[in-house]
Design a protein around this motif. Sequence first.
Motif, PDB file in Angstrom:
ATOM      1  N   ASN A  27       0.808  -1.218   0.000  1.00  0.00           N
ATOM      2  CA  ASN A  27       0.000   0.000   0.000  1.00  0.00           C
ATOM      3  C   ASN A  27       0.838   1.264   0.000  1.00  0.00           C
ATOM      4  O   ASN A  27       0.296   2.350  -0.073  1.00  0.00           O
ATOM      5  CB  ASN A  27      -0.932   0.018   1.218  1.00  0.00           C
ATOM      6  CG  ASN A  27      -1.972  -1.077   1.126  1.00  0.00           C
ATOM      7  OD1 ASN A  27      -2.348  -1.491   0.048  1.00  0.00           O
ATOM      8  ND2 ASN A  27      -2.416  -1.545   2.271  1.00  0.00           N
ATOM      9  N   THR A  28       2.152   1.141   0.100  1.00  0.00           N
ATOM     10  CA  THR A  28       3.034   2.298   0.157  1.00  0.00           C
ATOM     11  C   THR A  28       3.820   2.411  -1.139  1.00  0.00           C
ATOM     12  O   THR A  28       4.262   1.417  -1.698  1.00  0.00           O
ATOM     13  CB  THR A  28       4.020   2.170   1.338  1.00  0.00           C
ATOM     14  OG1 THR A  28       3.278   1.953   2.525  1.00  0.00           O
ATOM     15  CG2 THR A  28       4.849   3.413   1.499  1.00  0.00           C
ATOM     16  N   CYS A  29       4.004   3.633  -1.604  1.00  0.00           N
ATOM     17  CA  CYS A  29       4.756   3.891  -2.819  1.00  0.00           C
ATOM     18  C   CYS A  29       6.206   3.436  -2.654  1.00  0.00           C
ATOM     19  O   CYS A  29       6.855   3.756  -1.655  1.00  0.00           O
ATOM     20  CB  CYS A  29       4.706   5.383  -3.144  1.00  0.00           C
ATOM     21  SG  CYS A  29       5.672   5.853  -4.584  1.00  0.00           S
ATOM     22  N   ALA A  30       6.713   2.692  -3.628  1.00  0.00           N
ATOM     23  CA  ALA A  30       8.087   2.204  -3.569  1.00  0.00           C
ATOM     24  C   ALA A  30       9.094   3.317  -3.857  1.00  0.00           C
ATOM     25  O   ALA A  30      10.263   3.202  -3.501  1.00  0.00           O
ATOM     26  CB  ALA A  30       8.289   1.067  -4.557  1.00  0.00           C
ATOM     27  N   GLU A  31       8.656   4.404  -4.469  1.00  0.00           N
ATOM     28  CA  GLU A  31       9.560   5.495  -4.824  1.00  0.00           C
ATOM     29  C   GLU A  31       9.743   6.470  -3.666  1.00  0.00           C
ATOM     30  O   GLU A  31      10.844   6.741  -3.240  1.00  0.00           O
ATOM     31  CB  GLU A  31       9.026   6.224  -6.060  1.00  0.00           C
ATOM     32  CG  GLU A  31       9.963   7.230  -6.653  1.00  0.00           C
ATOM     33  CD  GLU A  31      11.163   6.578  -7.331  1.00  0.00           C
ATOM     34  OE1 GLU A  31      12.179   7.276  -7.473  1.00  0.00           O
ATOM     35  OE2 GLU A  31      11.109   5.411  -7.702  1.00  0.00           O
ATOM     36  N   CYS A  32       8.641   7.016  -3.146  1.00  0.00           N
ATOM     37  CA  CYS A  32       8.746   8.008  -2.066  1.00  0.00           C
ATOM     38  C   CYS A  32       8.586   7.370  -0.689  1.00  0.00           C
ATOM     39  O   CYS A  32       9.065   7.914   0.304  1.00  0.00           O
ATOM     40  CB  CYS A  32       7.725   9.118  -2.250  1.00  0.00           C
ATOM     41  SG  CYS A  32       6.008   8.604  -2.072  1.00  0.00           S
ATOM     42  N   GLY A  33       7.880   6.259  -0.606  1.00  0.00           N
ATOM     43  CA  GLY A  33       7.697   5.567   0.664  1.00  0.00           C
ATOM     44  C   GLY A  33       6.742   6.244   1.620  1.00  0.00           C
ATOM     45  O   GLY A  33       6.643   5.870   2.781  1.00  0.00           O
ATOM     46  N   VAL A  34       6.007   7.242   1.148  1.00  0.00           N
ATOM     47  CA  VAL A  34       5.129   8.013   2.023  1.00  0.00           C
ATOM     48  C   VAL A  34       3.662   7.836   1.649  1.00  0.00           C
ATOM     49  O   VAL A  34       2.833   7.495   2.486  1.00  0.00           O
ATOM     50  CB  VAL A  34       5.498   9.525   1.967  1.00  0.00           C
ATOM     51  CG1 VAL A  34       4.562  10.337   2.824  1.00  0.00           C
ATOM     52  CG2 VAL A  34       6.934   9.722   2.394  1.00  0.00           C
ATOM     53  N   ARG A  35       3.337   8.078   0.379  1.00  0.00           N
ATOM     54  CA  ARG A  35       1.940   8.071  -0.059  1.00  0.00           C
ATOM     55  C   ARG A  35       1.465   6.660  -0.411  1.00  0.00           C
ATOM     56  O   ARG A  35       2.257   5.771  -0.661  1.00  0.00           O
ATOM     57  CB  ARG A  35       1.780   9.004  -1.252  1.00  0.00           C
ATOM     58  CG  ARG A  35       1.942  10.468  -0.860  1.00  0.00           C
ATOM     59  CD  ARG A  35       1.791  11.382  -2.066  1.00  0.00           C
ATOM     60  NE  ARG A  35       2.889  11.279  -3.000  1.00  0.00           N
ATOM     61  CZ  ARG A  35       4.040  11.931  -2.884  1.00  0.00           C
ATOM     62  NH1 ARG A  35       4.245  12.729  -1.853  1.00  0.00           N
ATOM     63  NH2 ARG A  35       4.984  11.804  -3.771  1.00  0.00           N
ATOM     64  N   ARG A  36       0.142   6.517  -0.470  1.00  0.00           N
ATOM     65  CA  ARG A  36      -0.476   5.238  -0.811  1.00  0.00           C
ATOM     66  C   ARG A  36      -0.290   4.957  -2.295  1.00  0.00           C
ATOM     67  O   ARG A  36      -0.506   5.813  -3.142  1.00  0.00           O
ATOM     68  CB  ARG A  36      -1.967   5.278  -0.483  1.00  0.00           C
ATOM     69  CG  ARG A  36      -2.659   3.930  -0.641  1.00  0.00           C
ATOM     70  CD  ARG A  36      -4.115   4.031  -0.296  1.00  0.00           C
ATOM     71  NE  ARG A  36      -4.899   4.714  -1.313  1.00  0.00           N
ATOM     72  CZ  ARG A  36      -5.292   4.160  -2.462  1.00  0.00           C
ATOM     73  NH1 ARG A  36      -4.958   2.941  -2.741  1.00  0.00           N
ATOM     74  NH2 ARG A  36      -6.007   4.851  -3.314  1.00  0.00           N
ATOM     75  N   ALA A  37       0.108   3.742  -2.624  1.00  0.00           N
ATOM     76  CA  ALA A  37       0.328   3.352  -4.012  1.00  0.00           C
ATOM     77  C   ALA A  37      -0.991   2.980  -4.672  1.00  0.00           C
ATOM     78  O   ALA A  37      -1.765   2.201  -4.134  1.00  0.00           O
ATOM     79  CB  ALA A  37       1.286   2.172  -4.068  1.00  0.00           C
ATOM     80  N   SER A  38      -1.237   3.582  -5.836  1.00  0.00           N
ATOM     81  CA  SER A  38      -2.439   3.254  -6.592  1.00  0.00           C
ATOM     82  C   SER A  38      -2.098   2.860  -8.028  1.00  0.00           C
ATOM     83  O   SER A  38      -2.971   2.495  -8.788  1.00  0.00           O
ATOM     84  CB  SER A  38      -3.399   4.440  -6.592  1.00  0.00           C
ATOM     85  OG  SER A  38      -2.783   5.559  -7.181  1.00  0.00           O
ATOM     86  N   LYS A  39      -0.843   2.946  -8.398  1.00  0.00           N
ATOM     87  CA  LYS A  39      -0.369   2.591  -9.738  1.00  0.00           C
ATOM     88  C   LYS A  39       0.724   1.541  -9.607  1.00  0.00           C
ATOM     89  O   LYS A  39       1.269   1.321  -8.531  1.00  0.00           O
ATOM     90  CB  LYS A  39       0.223   3.818 -10.450  1.00  0.00           C
ATOM     91  CG  LYS A  39      -0.714   4.956 -10.611  1.00  0.00           C
ATOM     92  CD  LYS A  39      -1.628   4.692 -11.748  1.00  0.00           C
ATOM     93  CE  LYS A  39      -2.482   5.916 -12.011  1.00  0.00           C
ATOM     94  NZ  LYS A  39      -3.454   5.679 -13.033  1.00  0.00           N
ATOM     95  N   VAL A  40       1.057   0.925 -10.730  1.00  0.00           N
ATOM     96  CA  VAL A  40       2.149  -0.050 -10.770  1.00  0.00           C
ATOM     97  C   VAL A  40       3.068   0.332 -11.912  1.00  0.00           C
ATOM     98  O   VAL A  40       2.613   0.616 -13.025  1.00  0.00           O
ATOM     99  CB  VAL A  40       1.601  -1.482 -10.977  1.00  0.00           C
ATOM    100  CG1 VAL A  40       2.732  -2.483 -11.046  1.00  0.00           C
ATOM    101  CG2 VAL A  40       0.650  -1.849  -9.863  1.00  0.00           C
ATOM    102  N   SER A  41       4.366   0.337 -11.652  1.00  0.00           N
ATOM    103  CA  SER A  41       5.336   0.669 -12.696  1.00  0.00           C
ATOM    104  C   SER A  41       5.467  -0.502 -13.665  1.00  0.00           C
ATOM    105  O   SER A  41       5.046  -1.619 -13.358  1.00  0.00           O
ATOM    106  CB  SER A  41       6.697   0.988 -12.069  1.00  0.00           C
ATOM    107  OG  SER A  41       7.299  -0.212 -11.607  1.00  0.00           O
ATOM    108  N   PRO A  42       6.069  -0.280 -14.833  1.00  0.00           N
ATOM    109  CA  PRO A  42       6.271  -1.384 -15.770  1.00  0.00           C
ATOM    110  C   PRO A  42       7.115  -2.520 -15.184  1.00  0.00           C
ATOM    111  O   PRO A  42       7.018  -3.652 -15.615  1.00  0.00           O
ATOM    112  CB  PRO A  42       6.989  -0.737 -16.952  1.00  0.00           C
ATOM    113  CG  PRO A  42       6.572   0.690 -16.899  1.00  0.00           C
ATOM    114  CD  PRO A  42       6.427   0.999 -15.431  1.00  0.00           C
ATOM    115  N   THR A  43       7.924  -2.203 -14.179  1.00  0.00           N
ATOM    116  CA  THR A  43       8.740  -3.243 -13.537  1.00  0.00           C
ATOM    117  C   THR A  43       8.027  -3.905 -12.366  1.00  0.00           C
ATOM    118  O   THR A  43       8.595  -4.765 -11.712  1.00  0.00           O
ATOM    119  CB  THR A  43      10.076  -2.652 -13.050  1.00  0.00           C
ATOM    120  OG1 THR A  43       9.805  -1.600 -12.118  1.00  0.00           O
ATOM    121  CG2 THR A  43      10.892  -2.116 -14.203  1.00  0.00           C
ATOM    122  N   GLY A  44       6.796  -3.472 -12.081  1.00  0.00           N
ATOM    123  CA  GLY A  44       6.011  -4.103 -11.029  1.00  0.00           C
ATOM    124  C   GLY A  44       6.063  -3.430  -9.670  1.00  0.00           C
ATOM    125  O   GLY A  44       5.501  -3.940  -8.706  1.00  0.00           O
TER     126      GLY A  44
END
Length: 96
Positions: free
Chosen positions: A6-23
Amino acid sequence: MATTINTCAECGVRRASKVSPTGRPLCEQCFATLTGLAAAAGSIGSGHGSGAVGDAIGAASFAGAGAHEDARRAERRRRLAEASGFWRRLRIRLIG
Protein backbone atom coordinates in the motif's frame (compact mmCIF):
# COMPACT_ATOMS: atom_id res chain seq x y z
CA MET A 1 12.75 1.66 4.87
CA ALA A 2 10.47 -1.33 4.40
CA THR A 3 7.62 -0.81 1.97
CA THR A 4 4.30 -2.57 1.90
CA ILE A 5 2.00 -3.09 -1.03
CA ASN A 6 0.00 0.00 0.00
CA THR A 7 3.03 2.30 0.16
CA CYS A 8 4.76 3.89 -2.82
CA ALA A 9 8.09 2.20 -3.57
CA GLU A 10 9.56 5.50 -4.82
CA CYS A 11 8.75 8.01 -2.07
CA GLY A 12 7.70 5.57 0.66
CA VAL A 13 5.13 8.01 2.02
CA ARG A 14 1.94 8.07 -0.06
CA ARG A 15 -0.48 5.24 -0.81
CA ALA A 16 0.33 3.35 -4.01
CA SER A 17 -2.44 3.25 -6.59
CA LYS A 18 -0.37 2.59 -9.74
CA VAL A 19 2.15 -0.05 -10.77
CA SER A 20 5.34 0.67 -12.70
CA PRO A 21 6.27 -1.38 -15.77
CA THR A 22 8.74 -3.24 -13.54
CA GLY A 23 6.01 -4.10 -11.03
CA ARG A 24 6.80 -1.58 -8.29
CA PRO A 25 3.82 0.05 -6.54
CA LEU A 26 3.74 3.83 -7.09
CA CYS A 27 1.63 6.76 -5.93
CA GLU A 28 -0.01 9.08 -8.48
CA GLN A 29 2.68 11.77 -8.16
CA CYS A 30 5.66 9.42 -8.49
CA PHE A 31 3.98 7.64 -11.42
CA ALA A 32 3.54 10.98 -13.22
CA THR A 33 7.14 11.99 -12.49
CA LEU A 34 8.57 8.72 -13.80
CA THR A 35 6.33 8.88 -16.87
CA GLY A 36 7.62 12.39 -17.61
CA LEU A 37 11.24 11.29 -17.18
CA ALA A 38 10.71 8.33 -19.49
CA ALA A 39 9.18 10.64 -22.13
CA ALA A 40 12.12 13.03 -21.85
CA ALA A 41 14.61 10.18 -22.20
CA GLY A 42 12.81 8.88 -25.27
CA SER A 43 12.70 12.35 -26.78
CA ILE A 44 16.40 12.97 -26.19
CA GLY A 45 17.22 9.54 -27.59
CA SER A 46 15.28 10.43 -30.74
CA GLY A 47 17.29 13.61 -31.20
CA HIS A 48 14.65 16.14 -30.11
CA GLY A 49 16.95 18.00 -27.70
CA SER A 50 14.93 20.98 -26.47
CA GLY A 51 11.62 19.28 -27.25
CA ALA A 52 12.30 16.85 -24.41
CA VAL A 53 11.07 19.38 -21.84
CA GLY A 54 7.68 19.74 -23.52
CA ASP A 55 7.39 15.99 -23.99
CA ALA A 56 8.16 15.39 -20.31
CA ILE A 57 5.61 17.95 -19.10
CA GLY A 58 2.94 16.66 -21.47
CA ALA A 59 3.48 13.02 -20.58
CA ALA A 60 3.53 13.72 -16.84
CA SER A 61 0.30 15.69 -17.12
CA PHE A 62 -1.40 12.97 -19.15
CA ALA A 63 -0.22 10.07 -16.94
CA GLY A 64 -3.21 8.25 -15.54
CA ALA A 65 -5.72 10.51 -17.27
CA GLY A 66 -7.99 7.63 -18.27
CA ALA A 67 -7.76 5.69 -15.02
CA HIS A 68 -11.33 6.45 -13.95
CA GLU A 69 -12.92 5.88 -17.35
CA ASP A 70 -13.56 2.17 -16.71
CA ALA A 71 -15.58 2.93 -13.59
CA ARG A 72 -17.53 5.69 -15.37
CA ARG A 73 -18.25 3.39 -18.32
CA ALA A 74 -19.53 0.63 -16.00
CA GLU A 75 -21.75 3.12 -14.15
CA ARG A 76 -23.18 4.42 -17.43
CA ARG A 77 -23.94 0.85 -18.60
CA ARG A 78 -25.66 0.12 -15.29
CA ARG A 79 -27.81 3.25 -15.61
CA LEU A 80 -28.69 2.37 -19.21
CA ALA A 81 -29.76 -1.13 -18.17
CA GLU A 82 -32.04 0.32 -15.47
CA ALA A 83 -33.53 3.07 -17.67
CA SER A 84 -36.67 2.60 -19.67
CA GLY A 85 -37.95 4.75 -22.48
CA PHE A 86 -36.27 6.25 -25.49
CA TRP A 87 -35.77 9.80 -24.18
CA ARG A 88 -34.38 8.74 -20.82
CA ARG A 89 -31.90 6.36 -22.46
CA LEU A 90 -30.93 9.02 -25.01
CA ARG A 91 -30.25 11.50 -22.21
CA ILE A 92 -27.99 8.97 -20.44
CA ARG A 93 -26.11 8.26 -23.67
CA LEU A 94 -25.59 11.94 -24.52
CA ILE A 95 -25.13 13.59 -21.14
CA GLY A 96 -24.09 10.77 -18.87
